[in-house]
Design an enzyme around this catalytic site. Structure first.
Site, mmCIF file in Angstrom:
data_model
loop_
_atom_site.group_PDB
_atom_site.id
_atom_site.type_symbol
_atom_site.label_atom_id
_atom_site.label_comp_id
_atom_site.label_asym_id
_atom_site.label_seq_id
_atom_site.Cartn_x
_atom_site.Cartn_y
_atom_site.Cartn_z
ATOM 1 N N GLU A 1 -23.594 59.835 45.051
ATOM 2 C CA GLU A 1 -22.678 59.308 44.315
ATOM 3 C C GLU A 1 -22.977 58.068 43.668
ATOM 4 O O GLU A 1 -22.662 57.533 42.618
ATOM 5 C CB GLU A 1 -21.270 59.129 44.870
ATOM 6 C CG GLU A 1 -21.025 58.148 46.036
ATOM 7 C CD GLU A 1 -21.554 58.391 47.550
ATOM 8 O OE1 GLU A 1 -22.096 59.598 47.552
ATOM 9 O OE2 GLU A 1 -20.979 57.620 48.315
ATOM 10 N N HIS B 1 -26.204 59.225 49.876
ATOM 11 C CA HIS B 1 -24.968 58.845 48.956
ATOM 12 C C HIS B 1 -25.508 59.250 47.550
ATOM 13 O O HIS B 1 -25.688 58.404 46.634
ATOM 14 C CB HIS B 1 -24.512 57.343 49.296
ATOM 15 C CG HIS B 1 -23.843 57.323 50.371
ATOM 16 N ND1 HIS B 1 -22.590 57.372 50.718
ATOM 17 C CD2 HIS B 1 -24.328 56.729 51.706
ATOM 18 C CE1 HIS B 1 -22.306 57.276 51.978
ATOM 19 N NE2 HIS B 1 -23.280 56.820 52.521
ATOM 20 N N CYS C 1 -22.798 62.174 53.784
ATOM 21 C CA CYS C 1 -23.200 61.104 54.984
ATOM 22 C C CYS C 1 -22.366 61.540 56.341
ATOM 23 O O CYS C 1 -22.730 62.404 57.104
ATOM 24 C CB CYS C 1 -22.968 59.613 54.652
ATOM 25 S SG CYS C 1 -24.193 58.586 55.560
ATOM 26 N N LYS D 1 4.077 37.783 26.243
ATOM 27 C CA LYS D 1 3.764 36.511 26.489
ATOM 28 C C LYS D 1 2.435 35.906 26.441
ATOM 29 O O LYS D 1 1.350 36.342 27.244
ATOM 30 C CB LYS D 1 4.471 36.074 27.666
ATOM 31 C CG LYS D 1 6.019 36.448 27.734
ATOM 32 C CD LYS D 1 6.633 35.162 27.122
ATOM 33 C CE LYS D 1 8.337 35.507 26.629
ATOM 34 N NZ LYS D 1 8.663 34.674 25.550
ATOM 35 N N ASP E 1 -9.301 28.879 41.065
ATOM 36 C CA ASP E 1 -9.633 29.413 42.714
ATOM 37 C C ASP E 1 -10.486 28.250 43.057
ATOM 38 O O ASP E 1 -11.358 27.833 42.296
ATOM 39 C CB ASP E 1 -10.310 30.637 42.844
ATOM 40 C CG ASP E 1 -9.514 31.845 42.807
ATOM 41 O OD1 ASP E 1 -8.247 31.657 42.349
ATOM 42 O OD2 ASP E 1 -10.202 33.012 42.519
ATOM 43 N N LYS F 1 -1.432 33.177 17.370
ATOM 44 C CA LYS F 1 -1.230 32.080 18.386
ATOM 45 C C LYS F 1 -2.106 31.711 19.548
ATOM 46 O O LYS F 1 -2.407 30.614 19.648
ATOM 47 C CB LYS F 1 0.042 32.431 18.959
ATOM 48 C CG LYS F 1 0.948 31.408 19.492
ATOM 49 C CD LYS F 1 2.291 31.973 19.944
ATOM 50 C CE LYS F 1 3.077 31.208 20.931
ATOM 51 N NZ LYS F 1 4.302 31.829 21.198
HETATM 52 N N1 GLN Z 1 -21.071 56.341 60.303
HETATM 53 C C1 GLN Z 1 -22.021 57.184 60.003
HETATM 54 C C2 GLN Z 1 -23.510 56.450 60.261
HETATM 55 O O1 GLN Z 1 -23.677 55.436 60.579
HETATM 56 C C3 GLN Z 1 -22.110 57.667 58.563
HETATM 57 C C4 GLN Z 1 -22.204 56.494 57.671
HETATM 58 C C5 GLN Z 1 -21.843 57.025 56.182
HETATM 59 O O2 GLN Z 1 -21.095 57.742 55.893
HETATM 60 N N2 GLN Z 1 -22.154 55.925 55.380
HETATM 61 O O3 GLN Z 1 -24.453 57.229 60.385
#
Ligand code: GLN
Length: 576
Positions: free
Chosen positions: A515, A513, A387, A189, A149, A225
């Site tokens: 996660e 969040h 969220c 390949k 690239d 190879k």
């Molecule tokens: N849109 C919503 C906010 O800004 C939720 C954001 C989100 O889910 N990360 O508060």
């Protein structure tokens, strides 16, 4: 003094370079080395925060608020470390730094050029993590994009110079390629790999190790190879065959002694890693004793990378619950419109044992998410809102529980009569889009005896955020009166971080969040408990089904035992 490993990719993108790099990090750490991982991305955005999830997948947020490439999530999960802003560099940020210096006159009248100024800045950033953490043994730097690239060139040139300037034993280059299987010819390949390595060598980088991704076994002949044509010893060419779970990759690399050879190449004396725990974890992931189905109602369902960390968190949460979590992707736009009644929702969520509403932006798909939330609440299906998911829960409960018919978020209707979600005070007047949300880790005080407390087992936690809107405090009392418990608040009590419904088997929503902090070795408590609630839900549904079967009249005495009248007894466990 740290050593430096560079990971590049060739032939095509999406080979799993981030996972290969993270797996090496995992193994080096298991060998007792201290590892820091970083990603250099060749695009011109300063960070991925302003990019659509459709373009770029999930934006991974770090404790310090850095908005990063999703590979940083893999690094954190595989090496169980917390990274920071300096660990993700884009070409845009390189130019931003250089142009700021140029405007200040710091180049003293010189012409500012790609070589040496851009490459010098990249080399400075290669070294930076080792300077900030003097005790680090290895810095692994992954270069985004594919060799060949145009935009990767300054990064590769910087690596070439860096390697030349360092003792050979202090740096190593790992190159990932694809070895395709041509079905018509019935053979694999090696030519694309040869070309990719030639391209890398033409830039001045001879790889030390090759990781060949393939969906078929490569075999000894082809490996020989590849080694011959790519100027490498046979042992330095590794097979990276497709695996069921990404968490198997470190085990595969170790089986081929990749970690031992890499340590030897860098002059580290290390002991064999203890991978027993990791192996046990992988065996539950790959062969779970049971499974549950959880619906994820979102807007970016065609692109699973948009929810990468959520997907991984479910895999982690399945481990202590001894289940595999089957994710049922529901496009929220299919759940809206006049014809969407309980019947349609029941069809969609039939067989699901939990409903998750993930984060998101903009009003598209909101009515469907609100419908799904109501369905979960009314039918007592475990519900987890993240969220935007919390904001949808506020809208839904505002309308149906609190009696605020016009409840909405100001994000979707700036003149909403009942803005139960509104712009945060700190966001008023903010016009720039990049890096201006409420970002990164913030402390949260957990209400004693709440479900949230039961999950965390702690009264003070910290979680990562990325949002502009928040719960409108003017409505808090009305919601509390209707039975909603605000179980997590900012330390000053001003911001709602978690809410729950104590009368529901599991109805929990969070403004942050979770996660982003789940690790395979430490599943996030909220995901763990949500999956646990889904397992309970499934058990209930199974019990109910078994009871129904028992109660069904046996064929021989069909006429003597009347069947149960068809009532709405399944209402509560409709998801089961
Ligand atoms: N849109 C919503 C906010 O800004 C939720 C954001 C989100 O889910 N990360 O508060």
């Amino acid at each position: 003094m740290a050593k430096f490993v560079f990971v590049t990719g060739g032939v095509v993108s999406a080979l799993g370079k981030g996972i290969a790099a993270a797996s090496l990090g995992n193994l080096l750490k298991a060998r007792g080395l201290s590892v820091i991982m970083q990603k250099f991305d060749p695009y011109l955005n300063v960070d991925p925060g302003t990019m659509s999830p459709f373009q770029h997948g999930e934006v991974f947020v770090l404790d310090d608020g850095a908005e990063c490439d999703l590979d940083l999530g893999h690094y954190e999960r595989f090496t169980d470390t917390n990274l920071s802003q300096i660990n993700n560099l884009t070409c845009g940020r390189v130019y931003e730094t250089i142009l700021t210096k140029e405007r200040k006159g710091e180049y003293l009248g010189r012409t500012v050029q790609v070589i040496p100024h851009v490459t010098d800045e990249i080399k400075r950033r290669i070294l930076l993590p080792a300077q900030e953490h003097p005790d680090v043994d290895v810095v692994i730097t992954e270069i985004g994009g594919t060799v060949g690239d145009i935009e990767s060139l300054p990064f590769l040139e910087a690596i070439r110079q860096f390697r030349l300037e360092m003792p050979a034993i202090d740096t190593a280059s790992v190159h990932l390629t694809l070895v395709p299987y041509i079905a018509a010819a019935g053979e694999i390949k090696t030519k694309p790999t040869q070309h990719s390595v030639r391209e890398l060598r033409s830039i001045g980088i001879q790889p030390d190790f090759l990781m060949c991704r393939a969906d078929h076994a490569i075999g000894e002949d082809a490996r020989r190879k590849i080694a011959l044509f790519c100027n490498l010893p046979y042992e330095s060419v590794f097979e990276g065959q497709d695996v069921k779970s990404i968490y198997q990759v470190p085990l595969n690399q170790h089986e081929q002694q990749f970690d031992r050879l890499l340590c030897e190449r860098l002059g580290f004396e290390t002991t064999e890693p203890e991978l027993g725990d990791w192996e046990r974890m992988v065996s539950v992931i790959v062969n779970p004793p049971d499974k549950v189905r959880i619906a994820i109602v979102g807007k970016y369902t065609e692109l699973k990378d948009a929810y990468k960390s959520i997907i991984e968190s479910f895999i982690h949460a399945g481990i202590p619950n001894h289940v595999g979590v089957e994710q049922v992707w529901v496009d929220s736009e299919t759940l809206e419109g006049d014809e969407v009644g309980d019947r349609k929702l029941r069809e969609v969520f039939d067989d699901c044992h939990g409903i998750l509403i993930p984060g998101g932006f903009g009003d598209r798909g909101i009515p469907g998410k609100v419908n799904a939330t109501r369905y979960a609440r009314e039918n007592k299906i475990p519900f987890f809102g993240i969220c935007l998911g919390l904001q949808c829960a506020m809208i839904e409960m505002g309308r149906d529980l609190v009696g605020l018919e016009m409840a909405n978020s100001a994000e979707f209707d700036a003149s909403a009569l009942h803005p139960v979600i509104h712009l945060m005070e700190s966001q008023r007047g903010v016009t720039d889009k990049g890096g201006t949300m409420r970002l990164g880790s913030y402390p949260c005080v957990v209400k004693p005896n709440s479900r949230a407390y039961h999950c965390y087992g702690e009264l003070e936690i910290a979680e990562r955020h990325r949002h502009r809107y928040e719960v409108n405090n003017a409505y808090r009392a009305a919601f509390e009166e209707a039975g909603v418990v605000f179980s997590g608040l900012s330390p000053d009590g001003e911001l709602v971080e978690m809410l729950e419904l104590p009368t529901h088997p599991f109805f929990l929503a969070v403004q942050f969040h979770p996660e982003l902090k789940s690790r395979p070795s430490r599943p996030h408590p909220l995901f763990r408990e949500f999956v646990g609630a889904a397992v309970e839900q499934q058990n209930l549904a199974r019990e109910l089904a078994a009871k129904k079967k028992d109660e069904q009249p046996k064929p021989e005495n069909k006429t003597s035992q009347p069947a149960e009248p068809a009532g709405n007894t399944t209402e509560e466990t409709a998801a089961g």
